[in-house]
Design an enzyme around this catalytic site. Structure first.
Site, PDB file in Angstrom:
ATOM      1  N   GLU A   1       0.813  -1.209   0.000  1.00  0.00           N
ATOM      2  CA  GLU A   1       0.000   0.000   0.000  1.00  0.00           C
ATOM      3  C   GLU A   1       0.855   1.272   0.000  1.00  0.00           C
ATOM      4  O   GLU A   1       1.748   1.430   0.834  1.00  0.00           O
ATOM      5  CB  GLU A   1      -0.938  -0.021   1.213  1.00  0.00           C
ATOM      6  CG  GLU A   1      -1.848   1.178   1.345  1.00  0.00           C
ATOM      7  CD  GLU A   1      -2.714   1.439   0.122  1.00  0.00           C
ATOM      8  OE1 GLU A   1      -3.334   0.489  -0.376  1.00  0.00           O
ATOM      9  OE2 GLU A   1      -2.744   2.600  -0.334  1.00  0.00           O
TER      10      GLU A   1
ATOM     11  N   THR B   1      -5.669   1.638  -5.565  1.00  0.00           N
ATOM     12  CA  THR B   1      -5.280   0.234  -5.409  1.00  0.00           C
ATOM     13  C   THR B   1      -5.909  -0.642  -6.484  1.00  0.00           C
ATOM     14  O   THR B   1      -5.251  -1.512  -7.066  1.00  0.00           O
ATOM     15  CB  THR B   1      -5.750  -0.318  -4.050  1.00  0.00           C
ATOM     16  OG1 THR B   1      -5.405   0.606  -3.035  1.00  0.00           O
ATOM     17  CG2 THR B   1      -5.142  -1.664  -3.754  1.00  0.00           C
TER      18      THR B   1
ATOM     19  N   HIS C   1      -1.536   3.164   4.631  1.00  0.00           N
ATOM     20  CA  HIS C   1      -2.534   3.943   3.878  1.00  0.00           C
ATOM     21  C   HIS C   1      -2.710   5.310   4.532  1.00  0.00           C
ATOM     22  O   HIS C   1      -2.670   5.420   5.756  1.00  0.00           O
ATOM     23  CB  HIS C   1      -3.872   3.196   3.861  1.00  0.00           C
ATOM     24  CG  HIS C   1      -4.852   3.730   2.855  1.00  0.00           C
ATOM     25  ND1 HIS C   1      -5.489   4.934   3.010  1.00  0.00           N
ATOM     26  CD2 HIS C   1      -5.271   3.225   1.664  1.00  0.00           C
ATOM     27  CE1 HIS C   1      -6.264   5.151   1.971  1.00  0.00           C
ATOM     28  NE2 HIS C   1      -6.155   4.128   1.130  1.00  0.00           N
TER      29      HIS C   1
ATOM     30  N   ASP D   1       1.538   0.070  -4.916  1.00  0.00           N
ATOM     31  CA  ASP D   1       0.344   0.224  -5.763  1.00  0.00           C
ATOM     32  C   ASP D   1       0.206   1.614  -6.381  1.00  0.00           C
ATOM     33  O   ASP D   1      -0.246   1.754  -7.509  1.00  0.00           O
ATOM     34  CB  ASP D   1      -0.938  -0.210  -5.035  1.00  0.00           C
ATOM     35  CG  ASP D   1      -1.257   0.595  -3.785  1.00  0.00           C
ATOM     36  OD1 ASP D   1      -0.405   1.391  -3.337  1.00  0.00           O
ATOM     37  OD2 ASP D   1      -2.368   0.418  -3.245  1.00  0.00           O
ATOM     38  N   HIS D   2       0.613   2.667  -5.634  1.00  0.00           N
ATOM     39  CA  HIS D   2       0.475   4.054  -6.143  1.00  0.00           C
ATOM     40  C   HIS D   2       1.167   4.956  -5.155  1.00  0.00           C
ATOM     41  O   HIS D   2       1.633   4.502  -4.113  1.00  0.00           O
ATOM     42  CB  HIS D   2      -1.000   4.431  -6.299  1.00  0.00           C
ATOM     43  CG  HIS D   2      -1.827   4.123  -5.088  1.00  0.00           C
ATOM     44  ND1 HIS D   2      -1.766   4.868  -3.930  1.00  0.00           N
ATOM     45  CD2 HIS D   2      -2.691   3.106  -4.821  1.00  0.00           C
ATOM     46  CE1 HIS D   2      -2.564   4.342  -3.032  1.00  0.00           C
ATOM     47  NE2 HIS D   2      -3.136   3.262  -3.531  1.00  0.00           N
TER      48      HIS D   2
HETATM   49  C1  GP9 Z   1      -8.864  -0.724   0.623  1.00  0.00           C
HETATM   50  C2  GP9 Z   1      -7.481  -0.554   0.105  1.00  0.00           C
HETATM   51  C3  GP9 Z   1      -7.128   0.892  -0.025  1.00  0.00           C
HETATM   52  O1  GP9 Z   1      -9.488  -1.923   0.337  1.00  0.00           O
HETATM   53  O2  GP9 Z   1      -7.303  -1.240  -1.056  1.00  0.00           O
HETATM   54  O3  GP9 Z   1      -7.572   1.435  -1.207  1.00  0.00           O
HETATM   55  P1  GP9 Z   1      -6.951   2.756  -1.852  1.00  0.00           P
HETATM   56  O4  GP9 Z   1      -7.624   3.922  -1.176  1.00  0.00           O
HETATM   57  O5  GP9 Z   1      -5.479   2.767  -1.618  1.00  0.00           O
HETATM   58  O6  GP9 Z   1      -7.283   2.643  -3.282  1.00  0.00           O
HETATM   59 MN    MN Z   2      -3.803   1.705  -2.236  1.00  0.00          MN
END
Ligand code: GP9
Ligand code: MN
Length: 656
Positions: A258, A302, A418, A477-478
């Protein structure tokens, strides 16, 4: 012709004085929000003028509509219209504070499903924000306590106001188009639309665009896929024989890290490595580390990363493809591997409705989805806004993973790191950073915590014996730190974060561990769309029959062009960012024509990929040796839930 003079006279009549007050207050408020909250990249007097003028036509038009009423009815209309428009503005303000972007129709649709976003939104609000409703309060106050003009207006007076709204809008649009040709046709960058036409007109434009998109699928037919197929096949480099099949028959374990950006790799905070485990993995035998790998996500965050990694298609310019096109036909990695005898599963400590995953995973062909109902979520200290912290998540996942039939294809979605990167101070003794920005400071702590859990997970995999027969892919992921934190990031990076440096920060780590191989640090310029062909080729599966936009990271003649979802592009030598061409080596702007080819190529890829999704073209395409997925074979219902979701599964049936 005395028409304009007439308009002027009508508008200045005393009966309209309260109307003018509402318009002016609302106009100034919107302009202040533009200046304070949004980073619109306004350059030159013309753009400055357009930014100033653009709320006016909206205010004249919408408040002008209220003039059709008289007395109380008009007051109610003024209040309601003002509140709704102010709410839209404020929602954009809050959304922008994290996403650096404006709300679009698909985002509004997904807001219902993503209830976990509530607490993040709260974090982004401040008591002073009440000022965004100050004019609403003032006008309601005046209406309640003071005598405001209530008499019926002549029909001609009202039409004069509405005509002036249209004239102001046309002037605005004309000047905007002169400054930026094709403004409405090339709408990759929402910033431009807001800067030139305003936040409200952007929403209207967006609503129109979205209804056009749903019409696209209905109109598409099987002939449309040929153009895409020809392009894809001409741009698919042959697999590198030194890597092809080197992981044949092995399990696959993906870990979505994350919000992890590459700048943390090898970064030391107060002399301490933030990610000691990942740093050690860079040099580990069997591990390939890609240090010029970029995220290419859009508003789906994500889920966009997941979409790319498993389909080698780009996500959408607006909204999350998981939310808007979950019922499309796809040929995703779990489905491809099914015909090779693999079982598949996703592990995630959040509920299955988030990002509409339980619908999209059916389309991907995932056999199992272990969502939060499979985990013990009773202990408050184990939870953050988006679900279960990484430590209990990996601990509780391990027995399930060990019980899966092999070979398996699995994905673990972490979430401790996150935004707002909080609630981990008791889970690690790693100190927070020391800039003036709490978000940036805490990011180091949660990133460190995640790194520790990844190490633990690797140890558990080794202990269980799975390590030796699994390919492990770790990817960021980002971004986690948006451009709103550039000031603190300049401190962290020791240099000013301009547009060029901002693009450099979009690098995310990618590790691929293949047992039995040597591993190395690979510098190829690449992005998330490139991972699927790489993995498939390692597993010994040819992908030339699939519609994919990525290129194998190990292929010798790959193009090294990395389109970003905002239309920017990075390549081995040059980067085209916000309309400026840069030399990667110097970070300085160069002649625009140096970027012409890469920009053209990037635009082509994005356009064709979007076409595949909007028109649902894979329903007309049958790759050889591929067994199509029947969505109705997949349902993710936990017979013995350990925790229950507050969001009941939607159970929606096929609909577009
Ligand atoms: C929640 C997690 C976070 O299920 O994947 O999502 P994001 O806000 O990073 O897209
Ligand atoms: Mn994410």
């Amino acid at each position: 012709m005395n028409f304009p003079k007439n308009i002027g006279r009508k508008m200045l009549s005393g009966k309209l004085s309260f109307f003018y007050l509402i318009v002016v207050l609302f106009w100034l408020k919107t302009y202040s929000a533009y200046k304070i909250e949004f980073n619109l990249g306004v350059e030159g007097t013309m753009q400055e003028f357009l930014l100033f003028i653009n709320p006016l036509s909206t205010a004249l038009l919408f408040f002008g509509l209220a003039l059709f009423w008289k007395g109380k009815g008009r007051n109610i209309a003024f209040g309601t219209i003002n509140f709704l428009l102010s709410f839209l503005l404020y929602a954009n303000v809050v959304y922008y504070r994290f996403f650096n972007d404006f709300i679009t129709v698909p985002v509004m649709m997904q807001a219902k499903t993503n209830s976990g976003m509530g607490s993040s939104a709260l974090e982004l609000m401040s008591p002073l924000d009440i000022l965004y409703f100050l004019d609403t309060i003032v006008i309601i106050g005046l209406m309640l306590w003071k005598k405001v003009p209530q008499e019926k207006l002549r029909f001609r007076a009202v039409t004069a106001v509405l005509t002036s709204a249209v004239l102001v809008f046309l002037l605005n649009l004309g000047l905007a188009n002169a400054d930026r040709p094709d403004l409405l046709t090339r709408s990759f960058d929402r910033n431009y639309l807001v800067k030139y036409l305003g936040a409200y007109n952007f929403t209207i434009y967006d609503v129109v665009q979205n209804s056009k998109t749903s019409a696209k699928r209905a109109l598409a037919d099987s002939t449309e896929v040929a153009e895409v197929e020809n392009y894809v096949k001409a741009n698919n480099p042959a697999p590198n024989p030194d890597y092809f099949g080197k992981a044949k028959g092995k399990n696959v374990i993906y870990v979505s890290m994350e919000s992890l950006q590459s700048f943390v790799i090898d970064y030391k905070l107060n002399g301490q490595e933030v990610t000691p485990f990942l740093n050690s993995l860079v040099d580990e035998e069997g591990a390939f580390y890609f240090d010029n790998f970029f995220h290419q996500t859009g508003q789906g965050k994500t889920s966009d990363a997941e979409f790319m990694m498993e389909n080698s298609l780009f996500p959408l310019p607006q909204g999350a493809v998981f939310m808007t096109h979950a019922n499309n036909t796809l040929q995703a990695a779990p489905a491809i591997l099914k015909s090779e005898g693999y079982t598949s599963a996703v592990f995630h400590g959040n509920y299955k409705t988030f990002w509409n995953r339980s619908e999209m995973y059916r389309t991907f062909g995932y056999d199992e989805f272990y969502d939060a109902t499979y985990y013990n979520m009773d202990n408050e200290e184990d939870l953050v806004a988006y679900g279960l912290k990484d430590k209990p998540f990996f601990e509780q996942s391990m027995p399930i993973l060990e019980s899966l039939p092999q070979p398996f294809y699995t994905k673990f979605l972490t979430l401790s790191n996150h935004f707002p990167f909080d609630k981990h101070e008791n889970d690690t003794d790693f100190a927070i950073g020391n800039t003036d920005d709490g978000v940036v400071n805490r990011y180091f702590q949660t990133a460190h915590y995640m790194d520790q859990q990844l190490e633990m997970f690797f140890n558990d995999l080794k202990e269980s014996g799975l390590y030796e027969n699994s390919v492990i892919v770790l990817y960021g992921d980002h971004y986690g730190i948006s451009e709103n934190h550039n000031e603190a990031m300049s401190e962290v990076m020791g240099k000013e974060i301009n547009d060029f440096e901002s693009a450099q920060l979009q690098r995310v780590p990618l590790f691929i561990h293949v047992p039995g191989m040597d591993g190395e640090v690979n510098h190829t310029y690449s992005g998330q769309v490139d991972v699927r062909p790489t993995l498939m080729h390692l597993l010994g599966i040819e992908t030339k029959d699939y519609i994919e936009f990525g290129q194998d990271l190990f292929a010798e003649d790959r193009a090294q062009i990395v389109p970003f979802r905002n239309g920017d592009v990075v390549s081995e030598k040059y980067s085209h960012l916000k309309g400026v061409c840069y030399d990667n080596e110097t970070g300085e702007p160069v002649e625009d024509n140096q970027c012409e080819d890469i920009q053209k190529e990037a635009t082509k890829k994005l356009q064709l990929s979007d076409k595949v999704i909007y028109e649902d073209l894979l329903r007309f395409y049958e790759p050889q040796n591929f067994e199509p997925i029947d969505r109705s074979d997949y349902r993710y219902v936990n017979p013995n839930p350990k925790s229950s979701s507050t969001d009941e599964p939607t159970g929606q049936e096929e609909q577009h």
